[in-house]
Scaffold this motif. Structure first.
Motif, PDB file in Angstrom:
ATOM      1  N   THR A   1       0.853  -1.186   0.000  1.00 48.86           N
ATOM      2  CA  THR A   1       0.000   0.000   0.000  1.00 48.86           C
ATOM      3  C   THR A   1       0.891   1.239   0.000  1.00 48.86           C
ATOM      4  OG1 THR A   1      -0.131   0.398   2.405  1.00 48.86           O
ATOM      5  CG2 THR A   1      -1.590  -1.294   1.488  1.00 48.86           C
ATOM      6  N   ASN A   2       0.258   2.409   0.025  1.00 48.55           N
ATOM      7  CA  ASN A   2       1.009   3.671   0.080  1.00 48.55           C
ATOM      8  C   ASN A   2       0.945   4.314   1.459  1.00 48.55           C
ATOM      9  OD1 ASN A   2       1.697   3.515  -2.665  1.00 48.55           O
ATOM     10  ND2 ASN A   2      -0.269   4.409  -3.265  1.00 48.55           N
ATOM     11  N   MET A   3       0.509   3.567   2.468  1.00 44.24           N
ATOM     12  CA  MET A   3       0.422   4.110   3.829  1.00 44.24           C
ATOM     13  C   MET A   3       1.775   3.956   4.529  1.00 44.24           C
ATOM     14  SD  MET A   3      -3.427   3.127   5.060  1.00 44.24           S
ATOM     15  CE  MET A   3      -3.254   1.355   4.967  1.00 44.24           C
ATOM     16  N   VAL A   4       2.753   4.672   4.004  1.00 46.43           N
ATOM     17  CA  VAL A   4       4.127   4.518   4.469  1.00 46.43           C
ATOM     18  C   VAL A   4       4.298   5.046   5.895  1.00 46.43           C
ATOM     19  CG1 VAL A   4       6.543   4.952   3.921  1.00 46.43           C
ATOM     20  CG2 VAL A   4       4.864   4.825   2.077  1.00 46.43           C
ATOM     21  N   ASP A   5       3.626   6.153   6.226  1.00 47.46           N
ATOM     22  CA  ASP A   5       3.749   6.708   7.580  1.00 47.46           C
ATOM     23  C   ASP A   5       3.235   5.708   8.619  1.00 47.46           C
ATOM     24  OD1 ASP A   5       4.825   9.033   6.632  1.00 47.46           O
ATOM     25  OD2 ASP A   5       2.930  10.130   6.584  1.00 47.46           O
ATOM     26  N   TYR A   6       2.147   5.028   8.302  1.00 42.58           N
ATOM     27  CA  TYR A   6       1.591   4.010   9.208  1.00 42.58           C
ATOM     28  C   TYR A   6       2.577   2.859   9.367  1.00 42.58           C
ATOM     29  CZ  TYR A   6      -1.938   0.817  11.179  1.00 42.58           C
ATOM     30  OH  TYR A   6      -2.640  -0.052  11.979  1.00 42.58           O
ATOM     31  N   ALA A   7       3.195   2.459   8.258  1.00 47.35           N
ATOM     32  CA  ALA A   7       4.184   1.379   8.306  1.00 47.35           C
ATOM     33  C   ALA A   7       5.383   1.788   9.171  1.00 47.35           C
ATOM     34  CB  ALA A   7       4.644   1.019   6.900  1.00 47.35           C
ATOM     35  N   MET A   8       5.782   3.045   9.074  1.00 43.70           N
ATOM     36  CA  MET A   8       6.897   3.529   9.899  1.00 43.70           C
ATOM     37  C   MET A   8       6.538   3.466  11.387  1.00 43.70           C
ATOM     38  SD  MET A   8       8.284   6.857   7.789  1.00 43.70           S
ATOM     39  CE  MET A   8       9.257   6.705   6.286  1.00 43.70           C
ATOM     40  N   ASP A   9       5.324   3.870  11.733  1.00 43.89           N
ATOM     41  CA  ASP A   9       4.896   3.846  13.135  1.00 43.89           C
ATOM     42  C   ASP A   9       4.901   2.421  13.685  1.00 43.89           C
ATOM     43  OD1 ASP A   9       4.573   6.566  13.121  1.00 43.89           O
ATOM     44  OD2 ASP A   9       2.414   6.501  12.697  1.00 43.89           O
ATOM     45  N   ILE A  10       4.429   1.478  12.874  1.00 42.50           N
ATOM     46  CA  ILE A  10       4.405   0.087  13.329  1.00 42.50           C
ATOM     47  C   ILE A  10       5.819  -0.456  13.470  1.00 42.50           C
ATOM     48  CG2 ILE A  10       3.726  -2.262  12.673  1.00 42.50           C
ATOM     49  CD1 ILE A  10       1.229  -1.085  11.433  1.00 42.50           C
ATOM     50  N   HIS A  11       6.701  -0.087  12.530  1.00 43.97           N
ATOM     51  CA  HIS A  11       8.102  -0.521  12.606  1.00 43.97           C
ATOM     52  C   HIS A  11       8.738  -0.034  13.906  1.00 43.97           C
ATOM     53  CE1 HIS A  11      12.452  -0.407  11.831  1.00 43.97           C
ATOM     54  NE2 HIS A  11      12.237  -1.454  11.038  1.00 43.97           N
ATOM     55  N   LYS A  12       8.446   1.219  14.284  1.00 43.43           N
ATOM     56  CA  LYS A  12       8.992   1.771  15.527  1.00 43.43           C
ATOM     57  C   LYS A  12       8.469   1.011  16.741  1.00 43.43           C
ATOM     58  CE  LYS A  12       9.451   6.447  13.610  1.00 43.43           C
ATOM     59  NZ  LYS A  12       8.928   7.831  13.644  1.00 43.43           N
ATOM     60  N   SER A  13       7.157   0.664  16.713  1.00 45.68           N
ATOM     61  CA  SER A  13       6.569  -0.075  17.841  1.00 45.68           C
ATOM     62  C   SER A  13       7.121  -1.491  17.919  1.00 45.68           C
ATOM     63  CB  SER A  13       5.042  -0.122  17.690  1.00 45.68           C
ATOM     64  OG  SER A  13       4.501   1.182  17.696  1.00 45.68           O
ATOM     65  N   LEU A  14       7.316  -2.112  16.745  1.00 42.00           N
ATOM     66  CA  LEU A  14       7.771  -3.509  16.714  1.00 42.00           C
ATOM     67  C   LEU A  14       9.207  -3.635  17.210  1.00 42.00           C
ATOM     68  CD1 LEU A  14       7.385  -6.472  15.907  1.00 42.00           C
ATOM     69  CD2 LEU A  14       7.997  -5.846  13.556  1.00 42.00           C
ATOM     70  N   TYR A  15      10.073  -2.726  16.777  1.00 40.60           N
ATOM     71  CA  TYR A  15      11.501  -2.847  17.106  1.00 40.60           C
ATOM     72  C   TYR A  15      11.943  -1.871  18.190  1.00 40.60           C
ATOM     73  CZ  TYR A  15      11.563  -5.719  12.920  1.00 40.60           C
ATOM     74  OH  TYR A  15      11.303  -6.703  11.995  1.00 40.60           O
ATOM     75  N   HIS A  16      10.996  -1.127  18.769  1.00 36.52           N
ATOM     76  CA  HIS A  16      11.288  -0.218  19.894  1.00 36.52           C
ATOM     77  C   HIS A  16      12.434   0.737  19.557  1.00 36.52           C
ATOM     78  CE1 HIS A  16       8.672  -2.856  22.197  1.00 36.52           C
ATOM     79  NE2 HIS A  16       9.427  -3.879  21.841  1.00 36.52           N
ATOM     80  N   THR A  17      12.248   1.430  18.436  1.00 37.26           N
ATOM     81  CA  THR A  17      13.271   2.363  17.980  1.00 37.26           C
ATOM     82  C   THR A  17      12.615   3.541  17.277  1.00 37.26           C
ATOM     83  OG1 THR A  17      15.216   2.624  16.553  1.00 37.26           O
ATOM     84  CG2 THR A  17      13.511   1.092  15.806  1.00 37.26           C
ATOM     85  N   GLU A  18      13.322   4.644  17.205  1.00 34.04           N
ATOM     86  CA  GLU A  18      12.829   5.801  16.467  1.00 34.04           C
ATOM     87  C   GLU A  18      13.373   5.829  15.044  1.00 34.04           C
ATOM     88  OE1 GLU A  18      10.552   8.138  17.326  1.00 34.04           O
ATOM     89  OE2 GLU A  18      10.197   6.798  19.035  1.00 34.04           O
ATOM     90  N   ASP A  19      14.305   4.929  14.751  1.00 33.26           N
ATOM     91  CA  ASP A  19      14.886   4.848  13.410  1.00 33.26           C
ATOM     92  C   ASP A  19      14.024   3.970  12.513  1.00 33.26           C
ATOM     93  OD1 ASP A  19      17.040   6.400  14.238  1.00 33.26           O
ATOM     94  OD2 ASP A  19      18.129   4.624  14.975  1.00 33.26           O
ATOM     95  N   VAL A  20      13.964   4.315  11.230  1.00 32.67           N
ATOM     96  CA  VAL A  20      13.226   3.510  10.257  1.00 32.67           C
ATOM     97  C   VAL A  20      14.169   3.155   9.114  1.00 32.67           C
ATOM     98  CG1 VAL A  20      10.978   4.498  10.818  1.00 32.67           C
ATOM     99  CG2 VAL A  20      12.399   5.587   9.070  1.00 32.67           C
ATOM    100  N   PRO A  21      13.935   2.023   8.424  1.00 34.39           N
ATOM    101  CA  PRO A  21      14.818   1.627   7.321  1.00 34.39           C
ATOM    102  C   PRO A  21      14.844   2.677   6.208  1.00 34.39           C
ATOM    103  CG  PRO A  21      13.365  -0.176   7.972  1.00 34.39           C
ATOM    104  CD  PRO A  21      12.882   1.030   8.681  1.00 34.39           C
ATOM    105  N   GLN A  22      15.972   2.763   5.536  1.00 37.28           N
ATOM    106  CA  GLN A  22      16.141   3.739   4.467  1.00 37.28           C
ATOM    107  C   GLN A  22      15.153   3.505   3.334  1.00 37.28           C
ATOM    108  OE1 GLN A  22      17.940   6.412   4.529  1.00 37.28           O
ATOM    109  NE2 GLN A  22      17.413   7.045   2.436  1.00 37.28           N
ATOM    110  N   ASP A  23      14.821   2.210   3.083  1.00 36.23           N
ATOM    111  CA  ASP A  23      13.887   1.931   1.984  1.00 36.23           C
ATOM    112  C   ASP A  23      12.498   2.506   2.263  1.00 36.23           C
ATOM    113  OD1 ASP A  23      13.443   0.136   4.041  1.00 36.23           O
ATOM    114  OD2 ASP A  23      12.771  -1.472   2.717  1.00 36.23           O
ATOM    115  N   MET A  24      12.121   2.588   3.548  1.00 35.55           N
ATOM    116  CA  MET A  24      10.842   3.213   3.887  1.00 35.55           C
ATOM    117  C   MET A  24      10.884   4.712   3.625  1.00 35.55           C
ATOM    118  SD  MET A  24       9.291   1.454   7.337  1.00 35.55           S
ATOM    119  CE  MET A  24       8.587  -0.209   7.291  1.00 35.55           C
ATOM    120  N   VAL A  25      12.010   5.334   3.946  1.00 36.20           N
ATOM    121  CA  VAL A  25      12.170   6.773   3.705  1.00 36.20           C
ATOM    122  C   VAL A  25      12.091   7.063   2.207  1.00 36.20           C
ATOM    123  CG1 VAL A  25      13.708   8.752   3.951  1.00 36.20           C
ATOM    124  CG2 VAL A  25      13.558   7.060   5.798  1.00 36.20           C
ATOM    125  N   GLU A  26      12.773   6.225   1.423  1.00 37.72           N
ATOM    126  CA  GLU A  26      12.760   6.402  -0.031  1.00 37.72           C
ATOM    127  C   GLU A  26      11.374   6.133  -0.594  1.00 37.72           C
ATOM    128  OE1 GLU A  26      15.763   3.760  -1.391  1.00 37.72           O
ATOM    129  OE2 GLU A  26      17.446   4.983  -0.644  1.00 37.72           O
TER     130      GLU A  26
END
Length: 475
Positions: A86-111
């Motif tokens: 999907t194109n809900m990248v911001d939502y995916a970033m939030d879940i990634h942060k919750s899953l891995y307990h970090t404020e960093d997100v993968p570069q591919d998500m940023v791109e």
């Protein structure tokens, strides 16, 4: 916006906007308690998800996360897997942060986010002329019911042609994928008013239905559902195989509506119990029998189709069964009242852990599941009615046990039935028994019922003959 099914037609359907893949629960499947493990075996999400648009699976995952049927980490991974397409990248970033307990997100998500923003801007520019026209109330008044006239008028007066109309479709699709369901619903509605391609129009209608469901606009969603049903049931539909698969998809999507709409529990019977739809259930989605069984049990009006439906439940026990269908089999097929009592307790857990049946209503400091309460009340009535048909005098203690109530609750429950004229019986307080009054069938009522059944069978036979004749004529 149609889902992709792995059961009948695994090839890509030309109507598809976004495809759903079967929900894969990866990782450790160990549930923390025996109860959760048991309830997870009755979870239908892995069966239902392949028949839904990807976005419609998110409410199911939210429910499973709340009920804690699976480890939270596993739910998060399933969400990210769905979001990847999907194109809900911001939502995916939030879940990634919750899953891995970090404020960093993968570069591919940023791109990916940058790509989505750029693509959205390009589509917005392409659709801008038509969007501007549609937002002008005076201009919109020039449109008529005749699509060909509208297309010619738009081209002559506003230089809006097929390219801009196609851009509106792509823009609406992209808005949906970004999670802007309100905007997508509006643009898809307007696109259908101008579209002359039947396949694209059908795809847009599926998208409009999905958007209305996700916004919980149940009345509008029901209207779109009925429009889709009319198209699917038309004789001009592409092929019998696609027609049956579309019916399966439609029934899965309708679960959101029927278990939230005020009149949904009656309408689900009207739809699912039609011969063509019931045949699709038996052929490709027997797990939907859970929802049709529940609707029959909680429905206030006992329908004549119920007896025929019990035969379907009995026939399909080899392909699908759960505590709800087994409860009906215990009461009406095997007359196993001890088994029915046991299944009734299991039914309560199944309902509480089902995303469609377990909807909670907050009332002040309390929360309740209305369907659970109605189900248990009617289930007791089913057991009681059937038990009374084969006994004239019933011990109250035994009856309380069958109904899964204590003695005082059972007595109070039966008194209320007698008081509300739902039961022709009397209670012998000295002997602590319920005495059933003889209930002889009315000959005239039996004749009327048989005549109605004969009329229905005749109608079905004539319809089948006409369909066969028309099919032969078109060859």
């Amino acid at each position: 916006m149609l889902p992709q099914s792995s059961h009948i037609n695994p090839k890509k359907n030309p109507n598809l906007i976004s495809l759903s893949s079967p929900l894969q629960f990866t990782g450790d499947m160990n549930i923390s308690t025996t109860t959760r493990a048991t309830m997870a075996t009755y979870d239908l999400t892995p069966r239902i998800a392949p028949n839904l648009d990807r976005h419609l699976v998110f409410p199911l995952l939210e429910f499973l996360q709340e009920r804690q049927l699976y480890p939270e980490e596993q739910i998060f991974k399933s969400k990210i897997e769905l979001l990847n397409k999907t194109n809900m990248v911001d939502y995916a970033m939030d879940i990634h942060k919750s899953l891995y307990h970090t404020e960093d997100v993968p570069q591919d998500m940023v791109e990916r986010r940058a790509e989505v923003v750029a693509r959205l801007k390009a589509l917005e520019e392409g659709a801008a002329p038509l969007v501007a026209f549609l937002q002008n109330a005076n201009s919109v008044q020039e449109l008529r019911a005749d699509k060909q006239y509208n297309l010619q008028m738009l081209n002559d007066r506003y230089q809006i042609g097929p390219k801009q109309i196609e851009a509106l479709y792509q823009y609406a699709k992209f808005q949906f994928e970004c999670g802007n369901y309100s905007g997508a619903a509006d643009y898809l509605y307007q696109y259908r008013a101008l579209c002359t391609n039947s396949e694209r129009s059908l795809s847009a209608l599926w998208g409009k239905l999905a958007a209305e469901i996700l916004m919980q606009n149940w009345d509008s969603a029901l209207e779109e559902l009925n429009r889709l049903k009319e198209i699917i049931d038309s004789k001009s539909f592409s092929s019998p195989l696609n027609q049956m698969q579309s019916r399966v998809w439609l029934m899965h999507w309708s679960l959101f509506i029927f278990f939230n709409h005020d009149n949904g529990r009656t309408q689900i019977i009207d739809l699912f119990n039609q011969d063509k739809y019931l045949n699709a259930i038996q052929t490709n989605a027997p797990h939907l029998l859970r929802y049709l069984s529940t609707a029959f049990i909680v429905n206030k009006r006992r329908r004549p189709q119920f007896k025929d439906f019990i035969k379907v439940v009995q026939q399909e026990q080899h392909s699908y069964k759960d505590p709800i269908t087994e409860f009906l089999a215990c009461v009406y097929v095997n007359y196993d009242f001890d088994g029915a009592q046991k299944k009734m307790r299991e039914c309560e857990e199944v309902i509480l852990n089902d995303p469609f049946l377990g909807k909670q209503i907050e009332d002040g400091n309390f929360s309740t599941v209305p369907l659970r309460d109605e189900f248990l009340e009617n289930a007791r009535l089913f057991i009681f009615e059937t038990y009374c048909r084969i006994h004239q005098r019933i011990d109250m203690g035994v009856l309380a046990e069958k109904l899964n109530l204590n003695y005082e609750e059972a007595e109070r429950w039966i008194v209320n039935l007698i008081r509300n004229s739902k039961l022709d019986a009397k209670i012998d307080s000295k002997l602590e028994t319920v005495i059933m009054e003889p209930n002889y069938p009315n000959v005239y009522e039996q004749l009327i019922d048989h005549t109605k059944a004969l009329s229905g069978r005749t109608y079905k036979l004539v319809s089948q003959l006409l369909d066969h004749v028309q099919a032969q004529a078109t060859r």
